[in-house]
Design a protein around this motif. Sequence first.
Motif, mmCIF file in Angstrom:
data_model
loop_
_atom_site.group_PDB
_atom_site.id
_atom_site.type_symbol
_atom_site.label_atom_id
_atom_site.label_comp_id
_atom_site.label_asym_id
_atom_site.label_seq_id
_atom_site.Cartn_x
_atom_site.Cartn_y
_atom_site.Cartn_z
ATOM 1 N N MET A 20 0.820 -1.214 0.000
ATOM 2 C CA MET A 20 0.000 0.000 0.000
ATOM 3 C C MET A 20 0.850 1.259 0.000
ATOM 4 O O MET A 20 0.563 2.218 -0.695
ATOM 5 N N VAL B 202 2.035 1.827 -3.345
ATOM 6 C CA VAL B 202 0.967 2.295 -4.227
ATOM 7 C C VAL B 202 0.722 3.789 -3.993
ATOM 8 O O VAL B 202 0.522 4.562 -4.934
ATOM 9 N N GLN C 124 -8.594 -1.452 1.895
ATOM 10 C CA GLN C 124 -7.838 -0.211 1.730
ATOM 11 C C GLN C 124 -7.009 -0.229 0.461
ATOM 12 O O GLN C 124 -6.957 0.741 -0.291
ATOM 13 N N LEU C 125 -6.370 -1.365 0.284
ATOM 14 C CA LEU C 125 -5.524 -1.479 -0.893
ATOM 15 C C LEU C 125 -6.358 -1.309 -2.156
ATOM 16 O O LEU C 125 -5.944 -0.619 -3.093
ATOM 17 N N LYS D 189 -7.001 2.242 -2.706
ATOM 18 C CA LYS D 189 -5.806 2.943 -3.171
ATOM 19 C C LYS D 189 -5.525 2.631 -4.631
ATOM 20 O O LYS D 189 -5.176 3.515 -5.414
ATOM 21 N N LEU D 190 -5.702 1.375 -4.953
ATOM 22 C CA LEU D 190 -5.457 0.999 -6.338
ATOM 23 C C LEU D 190 -6.455 1.696 -7.248
ATOM 24 O O LEU D 190 -6.101 2.119 -8.350
#
Lengths: 336, 913
Positions: A232, A235, B858-859, B862-863
């Motif tokens: 994350m 990212v 969350q990831l 974000k992605l």
Amino acid sequence: KEQRKENHKSVAGGMKNTAALILLFLFSQVVLKIIKHYQEEGQGSEVVQGVLLGLVVDDRLEITNCFPFPQHTEDDADFDEVQYQMEMMRSLRHVNIDHLHVGWYQSTYYGSFVSRALLDSQFSYQHAIEESVVLIYDPIKTAQGSLSLKAYRLTPKLMEICKEKDFTPEGLKKANIGFEHMFEEVPIVIKNSHLINVLLWELEDKSTVADKHELLNLSSSNHLEKSLQLLMDRVDDMSQDIVKYNTYSRNLSKQQQQKHQYLQRRQQENAQRQSRGEPPLPEEDINKMFKPPQPPPRMDTLLIAGQINNYCQNVKEFTSQNLGKLFMAEALQGHN
Amino acid sequence: MSRFFATGSDSESEESSSADEITPKAPGTTFKQSLLLSDDEEDTKRVVRSAKDKRFEELTNLIKTIRNAMKIRDMAKCLEEFEQLCRAFLKSKNIVDKEGVPPFYIRLLADLEDYLNQLWEDKEGKKKMNKNNAKALSTLRQKIRKYNRDYETEIAAYKENPQESADEEEEKEPEDSGASSESEAEDGDEGVSAKAFLKKKPEAAPEASKFLKSAKGSGDESTSSDEDDDEDWGSDTVDSGSESSDEGEGKSASLAVVFLKKTHDADKSSEKKLGKKKKPKKKERLEEEAEEEGGEEVEGGWEKVKGGVPLVKEKPKMFAKGTEINTAVVVKKLNEILQARGKKGTDRAAQIELLHALAAIAAENNLGQGILVKIKFNIIASLYDYNPNLAAFMKADMWKKCLDCIDELLDILFENNNIFIGENIAEDSENLGVSDQPFRVRGCVLTLVERMDEEFTKIMQNTDPHSQEYVDNLKDEGRVCGIIDRLLTYLENKGSTEEICRVYLRRIMHTYYKFDYKAHRRSLGLQGESKSEQDQEESEGEDSAVIMDRLCKFIYAKDRTDRIRTCAILCHIYHHALHSRWYQARDLMLMSHLQDNIQHADPPVQILYNRTMVQLGICAFRQGMIKDAHNALLDIQSSGRAKELLGQGLLMRNMQERNAEQEKIEKRRQVPFHMHINLELLECVYLVSAMLLEIPYMAAHEFDARRRMISKQFHHQLRVGERQPLLGPPESMREHVVAASKAMKMGDWRTCHSFIINEKMNSKVWDLFPETQRVREMLVRKIQEESLRTYLFTYSSVYDSISMETLSEMFELEIPTVHSIISKMIINEELMASLDQPTQTVVMHRTEPTSLQNMALQLAEKLGSLVENNERVFDLKQGVYGGYFNRDQKGSYQQKQQGYQRGGYRNQNQGNY
């Protein structure tokens, strides 16, 4: 130790050695030394580094020995690393050990090693000694039961780019390089001398097979969480970089437009002046007026992409292994 | 321009200072104005002339240097001086406009041009010149040509008639040679006379040089020359005279320096000289006074001040023997004394003495209260004037004198109902004499008292707050309040609404920050221990709350200046908050809408506003309104400059950013120590309220990516605590709060409680509240409740169900309270659970995602944003050609994304970029 040796063998056995630019023969002694070094000095996310020594034989690189870089403390700021290395190599030569510098090794934390620092130092190594490799050792994965040692080299393309130090978007575009083509992995074969092999065979008979639990560890969330966290963060970095790049390209196009307009106006003016018989205004000053905005360096973005790729590979590998384990456990449960 | 530098140009500085009437100098200026008004025509003209003298003196000086340079053919010097001359001339432009271009200036211009042309022609000479000079010559020639174009007519006139100037030249010669003909100079051209002066005093300290000269000269001659000097240099004589008279008493240090320059028997000779001086002067004075009696006042005011000086020594002789002392004479005398005010070198202490003596005389001769009041006014004004520097504070004796004087003044005013005072009474319509008509005196007692109050603040600001001296000074506060109270009663009868508002505000300012223990005790129903104390209590009058209410309401209704009303409102709120009347305070704050426009107010009002907000926050805390407390204190605390914002000290790190001037101004704004709000208390209240809000919030949103910090300051403290390599038992208040927060995070309310409320914290913080016990109880309860919430947030995933009874035991709360807290959490969807009534248990639903799932979500978010950003890059590149992704695709992608999203994270995110 025995255990590890077993592991080495299994990993080494699994390595394919086809299509290798250089095949890496790694002596088990080196592996053990690296592991020992990390265990003694590395903690958490701290990394340990050291020098690899060996020889090039045909298209293979044989790494026969290594020694660690000393840990830096604050009070010996004037410590001369190069001096230390030379000293060390000379001493090793006296005891008839290969003293040729063929690369370096580094431990890693959850596979986060694709960084600018690594790139820079590997570049300088490869620039000076062509056959240099960097050996990445992942202690966490190793602790989970499978030795993780990987050797990397920079691709010739990346070497070119680094040599020119042109990290602008255009430069990278021209070089046509993506994150996939930055590093090439060199297959590793762990080799033991026959004597050692014999010893191992003998030991295997004597030792109990009991303690091989790490491989079957089912708990996954901790490792996954950590990986995801790191993923994350990267990212986020990537997002930022993209935004930066976006602003840059927007600015650039805006300026281009302005420039174009200005040029047109100037041309019109010149045409008028010509009709009036006056000399035309020069057009050189245009570059002075419109300084192109500073392009953001793209190398970091590439590295981040590489790193993300790396994490993804890790996670994928890990989950697929875990999934297998889970199925196995389920089957066992049903059996009971 | 400081008025202490202006020997002559008083009028200028006076005007500038009187322009800003709100400044604390106000009382002084009103009197000065009156002083000016009384000046007659001649006087004002004199002032202008001396300003002119000063400028012309400068010019002539420069001209002289130029002429010298011309003589030795030093062109570089010439050029330099000429440039200076032009600048100086420009500076004296307004004088020139009035008086016309001075002839000597024109003369120089003409001469210089001729001279330069001559040089220019002289090729031989030019060759001999060095490079510098030659260059200067050509530049100067060009310059003067250009410059002279503006004065063509004058120069032409001069060239036609050079005779006039020649005369002047001649006139100058003897002056240069002999120093005796000052009187001539006076008649002659001003410029030249100025020059003559220059000759006399080439050094900076004119008196010094004069005295030096007189010391050199033998007896009689020196005296006479001194006398001469005095004639045309009046203002200075006052100094020298008064100073020399003081010198006997050893008061004036500067004079001592002057005299040190003299021979060792300086004292003796000066004494002698004084003796000599006195005789003729006395005679003179008598004559003059006689003259004045006749109404001729042309030079009178001027000479007489000087005349009055020696009288300091012999007080009874303030007036010549035989003079009938009546009102008119005393007024005249008063004016005389006041003339010297503000002039350079006037001994202010002596002046005050003089005024006192005059007051005594007036009282002795029964001249009536009117004149006495007037003199008192002036005494007080002089007392205020004593310190030339606005930043300096009054000395203790001066301060006492000032208080006494004001007291006496108020006594007189109270005793005599027939005295009218006011700023608007013109000097000539004053009625000071004893007659049937009521007295009319110019002056404003309110301004005097206001100034007194400011002086008091200044004294408090400049005293070390930890010394006994501070306590002693603070004792005067009672007196100050007393005076204000008396003035208040006086003005309530006589003053205008505006004045009443002003004096009310003063009263409020002295009341609002004091906690009314009396009323507090009374409200608690406690009686005084003994009978006498009770009596005293009753006799002490109404509650401060009632007073505040009355005064403030009057101001709200009557005041027309915004500032007074704003201050009154703020003080009112502060007072409410201080006495825990939270709702009144809050309502008043909200109704006043001060929060919207306070940033336009001046800094002192802003400081008051900050103080009020802080007090409001502390009040909310005492009442258990943690959220309100936090919000009120957030602004002050988050900046980290609470000290500065409350006017309780300057921050060191800003030192480089401000210069000395700003620093002085800021120092003047500081709130005196006895009004300070305890900063540690403030911070503790803030941190504890932040803890009570933040810890449950953190527990509730542990895995939330869009978690916002409620309080940055609190997080900062937590981080600092974490960074500590070795964690010992907490020492400071902050460490206590951090330790308590950590305990609370684990839902351990007992530890938390013991960290927040213990001996150390009691003595540091909690005991400072008036209702300590109540606050502590409130705090314990809050800690229990919030710990329970935190516990449920943190550990709910561990439980399948939990009995409320257990919870109530764990947190020592009654079951209904636990029930209500849990219900609230369920309603707010903070806790995924349901209540099982029959068994009194909470059944968890386990719908919360695990941390890994949270992370994955969350990831994904974000992605999503990453992809979106990426698309934008594409849009930009391909936008012209129609887009890489078409819109539908993008839309569907977004829709897909919605599944993962909770709330408006995306929107926020977009907003950020």
